[in-house]
Design an enzyme around this catalytic site. Structure first.
Site, PDB file in Angstrom:
ATOM      1  N   GLU A  34       0.824  -1.214   0.000  1.00 22.10           N
ATOM      2  CA  GLU A  34       0.000   0.000   0.000  1.00 22.10           C
ATOM      3  C   GLU A  34       0.858   1.264   0.000  1.00 22.10           C
ATOM      4  O   GLU A  34       1.684   1.446   0.907  1.00 22.10           O
ATOM      5  CB  GLU A  34      -0.925  -0.012   1.235  1.00 22.10           C
ATOM      6  CG  GLU A  34      -1.974   1.082   1.187  1.00 22.10           C
ATOM      7  CD  GLU A  34      -2.969   1.006   2.350  1.00 22.10           C
ATOM      8  OE1 GLU A  34      -3.027  -0.019   3.038  1.00 22.10           O
ATOM      9  OE2 GLU A  34      -3.677   2.000   2.549  1.00 22.10           O
ATOM     10  N   LYS A 211      -7.113  -0.967  11.592  1.00 20.84           N
ATOM     11  CA  LYS A 211      -6.501  -1.351  10.306  1.00 20.84           C
ATOM     12  C   LYS A 211      -5.289  -0.455  10.056  1.00 20.84           C
ATOM     13  O   LYS A 211      -4.249  -0.911   9.593  1.00 20.84           O
ATOM     14  CB  LYS A 211      -7.531  -1.240   9.178  1.00 20.84           C
ATOM     15  CG  LYS A 211      -7.067  -1.807   7.837  1.00 20.84           C
ATOM     16  CD  LYS A 211      -6.304  -0.813   6.983  1.00 20.84           C
ATOM     17  CE  LYS A 211      -5.897  -1.421   5.653  1.00 20.84           C
ATOM     18  NZ  LYS A 211      -5.030  -0.526   4.867  1.00 20.84           N
ATOM     19  N   ASP A 227       4.866 -14.451  11.855  1.00 24.15           N
ATOM     20  CA  ASP A 227       3.576 -15.033  11.535  1.00 24.15           C
ATOM     21  C   ASP A 227       2.531 -13.928  11.702  1.00 24.15           C
ATOM     22  O   ASP A 227       2.053 -13.660  12.808  1.00 24.15           O
ATOM     23  CB  ASP A 227       3.292 -16.213  12.474  1.00 24.15           C
ATOM     24  CG  ASP A 227       2.007 -16.947  12.115  1.00 24.15           C
ATOM     25  OD1 ASP A 227       1.089 -16.299  11.574  1.00 24.15           O
ATOM     26  OD2 ASP A 227       1.924 -18.150  12.397  1.00 24.15           O
ATOM     27  N   HIS A 325      -2.809  10.466   0.232  1.00 23.56           N
ATOM     28  CA  HIS A 325      -2.864   9.075  -0.206  1.00 23.56           C
ATOM     29  C   HIS A 325      -2.915   8.974  -1.728  1.00 23.56           C
ATOM     30  O   HIS A 325      -2.177   8.208  -2.332  1.00 23.56           O
ATOM     31  CB  HIS A 325      -4.083   8.406   0.429  1.00 23.56           C
ATOM     32  CG  HIS A 325      -4.100   6.921   0.273  1.00 23.56           C
ATOM     33  ND1 HIS A 325      -3.363   6.094   1.089  1.00 23.56           N
ATOM     34  CD2 HIS A 325      -4.720   6.118  -0.606  1.00 23.56           C
ATOM     35  CE1 HIS A 325      -3.559   4.848   0.718  1.00 23.56           C
ATOM     36  NE2 HIS A 325      -4.373   4.836  -0.314  1.00 23.56           N
TER      37      HIS A 325
HETATM   38  P1  NAD Z   1      10.858 -22.948  15.672  1.00 22.49           P
HETATM   39  O1  NAD Z   1      10.305 -24.180  16.245  1.00 22.49           O
HETATM   40  O2  NAD Z   1      11.242 -22.932  14.235  1.00 22.49           O
HETATM   41  O3  NAD Z   1      12.166 -22.488  16.485  1.00 22.49           O
HETATM   42  C1  NAD Z   1      12.223 -22.197  17.837  1.00 22.49           C
HETATM   43  C2  NAD Z   1      13.373 -22.962  18.410  1.00 22.49           C
HETATM   44  O4  NAD Z   1      14.566 -22.189  18.344  1.00 22.49           O
HETATM   45  C3  NAD Z   1      13.194 -23.251  19.888  1.00 22.49           C
HETATM   46  O5  NAD Z   1      12.461 -24.413  20.082  1.00 22.49           O
HETATM   47  C4  NAD Z   1      14.629 -23.382  20.374  1.00 22.49           C
HETATM   48  O6  NAD Z   1      15.027 -24.728  20.311  1.00 22.49           O
HETATM   49  C5  NAD Z   1      15.474 -22.608  19.351  1.00 22.49           C
HETATM   50  N1  NAD Z   1      16.160 -21.421  19.908  1.00 22.49           N
HETATM   51  C6  NAD Z   1      17.444 -21.060  19.683  1.00 22.49           C
HETATM   52  N2  NAD Z   1      17.756 -19.932  20.328  1.00 22.49           N
HETATM   53  C7  NAD Z   1      16.656 -19.553  20.989  1.00 22.49           C
HETATM   54  C8  NAD Z   1      16.343 -18.450  21.817  1.00 22.49           C
HETATM   55  N3  NAD Z   1      17.232 -17.493  22.096  1.00 22.49           N
HETATM   56  N4  NAD Z   1      15.084 -18.364  22.302  1.00 22.49           N
HETATM   57  C9  NAD Z   1      14.155 -19.291  22.005  1.00 22.49           C
HETATM   58  N5  NAD Z   1      14.394 -20.364  21.227  1.00 22.49           N
HETATM   59  C10 NAD Z   1      15.645 -20.494  20.723  1.00 22.49           C
HETATM   60  O7  NAD Z   1       9.911 -21.708  15.863  1.00 22.49           O
HETATM   61  P2  NAD Z   1       8.769 -21.358  16.855  1.00 22.49           P
HETATM   62  O8  NAD Z   1       9.028 -19.953  17.255  1.00 22.49           O
HETATM   63  O9  NAD Z   1       8.549 -22.364  17.935  1.00 22.49           O
HETATM   64  O10 NAD Z   1       7.487 -21.418  15.898  1.00 22.49           O
HETATM   65  C11 NAD Z   1       7.230 -20.409  14.954  1.00 22.49           C
HETATM   66  C12 NAD Z   1       6.637 -21.007  13.694  1.00 22.49           C
HETATM   67  O11 NAD Z   1       5.508 -21.823  14.004  1.00 22.49           O
HETATM   68  C13 NAD Z   1       6.157 -19.953  12.744  1.00 22.49           C
HETATM   69  O12 NAD Z   1       6.615 -20.266  11.462  1.00 22.49           O
HETATM   70  C14 NAD Z   1       4.620 -20.101  12.804  1.00 22.49           C
HETATM   71  O13 NAD Z   1       4.020 -19.689  11.595  1.00 22.49           O
HETATM   72  C15 NAD Z   1       4.467 -21.552  13.061  1.00 22.49           C
HETATM   73  N6  NAD Z   1       3.200 -22.046  13.679  1.00 22.49           N
HETATM   74  C16 NAD Z   1       2.249 -21.181  14.164  1.00 22.49           C
HETATM   75  C17 NAD Z   1       1.113 -21.693  14.762  1.00 22.49           C
HETATM   76  C18 NAD Z   1       0.118 -20.717  15.335  1.00 22.49           C
HETATM   77  O14 NAD Z   1       0.411 -19.548  15.466  1.00 22.49           O
HETATM   78  N7  NAD Z   1      -1.091 -21.129  15.731  1.00 22.49           N
HETATM   79  C19 NAD Z   1       0.925 -23.073  14.876  1.00 22.49           C
HETATM   80  C20 NAD Z   1       1.921 -23.899  14.379  1.00 22.49           C
HETATM   81  C21 NAD Z   1       3.059 -23.401  13.792  1.00 22.49           C
END
Ligand code: NAD
Length: 369
Positions: A34, A211, A227, A325
């Site tokens: 946008e 929005k 996300d 805009h």
């Molecule tokens: P991920 O599982 O890819 O990575 C997180 C991992 O990074 C942790 O488990 C940890 O092992 C590691 N890590 C390394 N350094 C870290 C630090 N300093 N702090 C925390 N962790 C550290 O990612 P995630 O964040 O668990 O999940 C995000 C993804 O899940 C997004 O892509 C999202 O779209 C997706 N997702 C979303 C939903 C929802 O929102 N309802 C459901 C399922 C999946």
């Protein structure tokens, strides 16, 4: 990154300037289709800078995981869960060595009962410090990991084991002061406050008001690989927390008559995990932004949301939004009129000069040329 991929659709990446957040100057990458959003954010940031910029604070990164238990005597199940909470937390934390090593991970187990048409249900909730990740996967893994133990302890049947995107334990909040002279004087300040009160009290206006907030938030979230659906869903639920959909921001004036804006909303974002360390452009954007923690990123994103909201209501409460805009949207109008790329600049210039931005006028100007 996805299944059945056949190609890519790219969106423009721009940089918002003049942002000072918690005393630090930042260049903010924003990905959005946008026109006018990045200009508006930058302008707001420049005005806010006069009074020190944005002061923001984020909660610790607590994610909420939910485990749904049915066919259960809720009262006795809750007492069993409470007695075994240490065992549940230990099992949950065994599912993430990274978080455990960092002193983070599952911290608390709680229970709530919900009434449904199929009878009462027990919802067991895990509160998990997910550190610098958005935390969805680690939350889901922990919920699935403890589910068999929950079934054993309660004698019930577990169905869902998933995080909640209503991240109320992971709020970000902040404020900024906008100088009354810079924004056009006392009358404009008062009009902005009246415009805000319209949003605070009418859901039809509040949706459009929010929005505008999300224009800023989602653009930075896109640029940093977040996300965005999770952010959106959480934000709009939070906007309804009083029982009626309302504004995510608040506008008042201070003793000197300057405008003071506040924002508060859930912000589940990460600088590790998801696609953050996968997508090459996301890596570049995160480097430009220079955030060192998920909390810092949450502060930046919310500050841009507040800036965006300021610019939108300032324009709405004074000259109207279309003047600025449409000027910035003019090139898109000319391009959609099917005008040759070597003529786009000239037709756009003339339409802006005339103050008549439309596909019809673009075609007429082309004929004149
Ligand atoms: P991920 O599982 O890819 O990575 C997180 C991992 O990074 C942790 O488990 C940890 O092992 C590691 N890590 C390394 N350094 C870290 C630090 N300093 N702090 C925390 N962790 C550290 O990612 P995630 O964040 O668990 O999940 C995000 C993804 O899940 C997004 O892509 C999202 O779209 C997706 N997702 C979303 C939903 C929802 O929102 N309802 C459901 C399922 C999946």
């Amino acid at each position: 990154m996805i299944e059945n991929a056949i190609g890519m659709v790219s969106f423009p990446l721009g940089i918002a300037t003049s942002f000072r957040i918690n005393g630090k100057d930042r260049l903010i990458p924003m990905v959005i289709e946008e026109p006018s959003v990045i200009a508006a954010a930058s302008k707001a940031a420049k005005i806010a800078k006069k009074h020190g910029g944005f002061t923001m604070k984020a909660d610790e990164s607590y994610s909420i995981g939910q485990i749904q238990v049915v066919d259960v005597n809720v009262k006795s199940a809750i007492s069993k869960i409470k007695k075994s909470s240490k065992q549940i937390l230990k099992l949950a934390n065994s599912k993430s060595h990274t978080l455990s090593k960092m002193g983070k991970g599952a911290k608390q187990v709680s229970c709530k009962t919900i009434k449904t048409n199929s009878g009462p249900m027990l919802i067991v909730e895990l509160l998990i410090d997910v550190g610098d990740a958005m935390g969805a996967n680690v939350t889901n893994t922990m919920c699935e990991g403890v589910a068999p133990l929950i079934e054993k302890l309660t004698g019930g049947r577990v169905i869902l084991r998933i995080l909640s995107n209503y991240s109320t334990k992971r709020l970000v909040r902040g404020t900024a002061t906008f100088d009354k002279e810079e924004i056009g004087g006392q009358k404009v300040v008062e009009n902005i406050i009246l415009a805000y009160q319209f949003a605070a009290n009418d859901p039809y206006r509040a949706v459009t008001h929010n929005k505008g907030v999300m224009n800023g938030i989602i653009a930075v979230a896109n640029a940093t690989g977040q996300d965005t659906r999770a952010i959106d869903a959480g934000a709009h639920a939070y906007a309804s927390r009083m029982g009626r959909y309302s504004s995510l921001t608040e506008w008042k004036k201070d003793k000197k008559g300057n405008l003071v804006g506040k924002i508060e909303l859930p912000m589940a974002v990460g600088i590790v995990g998801g696609i953050v360390n996968v997508h090459p452009m996301i890596k570049v954007c995160t480097k430009i932004l220079g955030v060192k923690s998920a909390k810092e990123l949450a502060c930046v994103i919310a500050a841009v949301g507040l800036a965006q909201n300021f610019s939108a209501i300032r324009a709405l409460a004074s000259e109207g939004i279309q003047k600025g805009h449409m000027k910035l949207h003019a090139r898109n109008i000319v391009a959609s009129a099917g005008i040759r790329s070597d003529k786009i600049d000239e037709v756009t210039r003339r339409m802006i000069k005339e103050g008549n931005v439309s596909v019809h006028r673009a075609k007429e100007i082309l004929k004149e040329l």
